[in-house]
Write a protein that holds these residues in place. Structure first.
Motif, short mmCIF file in Angstrom:
data_model
loop_
_atom_site.label_atom_id
_atom_site.label_comp_id
_atom_site.label_asym_id
_atom_site.label_seq_id
_atom_site.Cartn_x
_atom_site.Cartn_y
_atom_site.Cartn_z
N UNK A 181 44.93 38.46 25.05
CA UNK A 181 43.70 37.97 25.65
C UNK A 181 44.06 37.03 26.79
N UNK A 182 43.39 37.18 27.90
CA UNK A 182 43.49 36.25 29.01
C UNK A 182 42.09 35.70 29.25
N UNK A 183 41.91 34.91 30.29
CA UNK A 183 40.59 34.34 30.56
C UNK A 183 39.54 35.41 30.78
N UNK A 184 39.94 36.61 31.25
CA UNK A 184 38.93 37.61 31.55
C UNK A 184 39.20 38.99 30.99
N UNK A 185 40.31 39.19 30.29
CA UNK A 185 40.64 40.54 29.83
C UNK A 185 41.18 40.51 28.40
#
Length: 112
Positions: A57-61
């Motif tokens: 998980x990243x900030x948007x994906x």
């Protein structure tokens, strides 16, 4: 005493390792792990578990990944070197594929 996260890494997934084993091999493998845990004595905090599928998980994906962490344990010891000594002759090195173990110390949380 400090706590240490032990991560078992391999190029072969834990699910594939278990699915490819005969019942006799599965029993022998589990016996080897239990023997190791017994040798650790009170240093064994949590035997842990094999791990399955993972996501990053990243900030948007969010994406599927193969991070090769196949399981974990938690040990306690007076030092990182002592924790590493507890892993001498560990059965993880008998697994199929290229295997390694990484050990990291849990750091105290400020103010806790």
């Amino acid at each position: 005493m400090a706590k240490f996260l032990v991560q078992y890494k391999s190029t072969v997934s834990a699910a594939d390792q278990m699915a490819g084993a005969t019942p006799e091999q599965a029993t022998a493998g589990m016996d080897a792990w239990m023997d190791w845990a017994s040798r650790c004595g009170p240093a064994m905090v949590d035997m842990g578990s094999p791990l399955g599928a993972a996501k990053r998980l990243t900030a948007g994906t969010t994406s599927d990944i193969d991070n090769q962490v196949r399981g974990f344990s938690i040990l306690q010891a007076d030092s990182l070197d002592e924790a590493v000594k507890l892993l001498d002759g560990h059965p993880h090195f008998e697994m199929r594929g290229e295997s390694s173990i990484e050990v990291s110390e849990f750091l105290p949380l400020p103010g806790m």
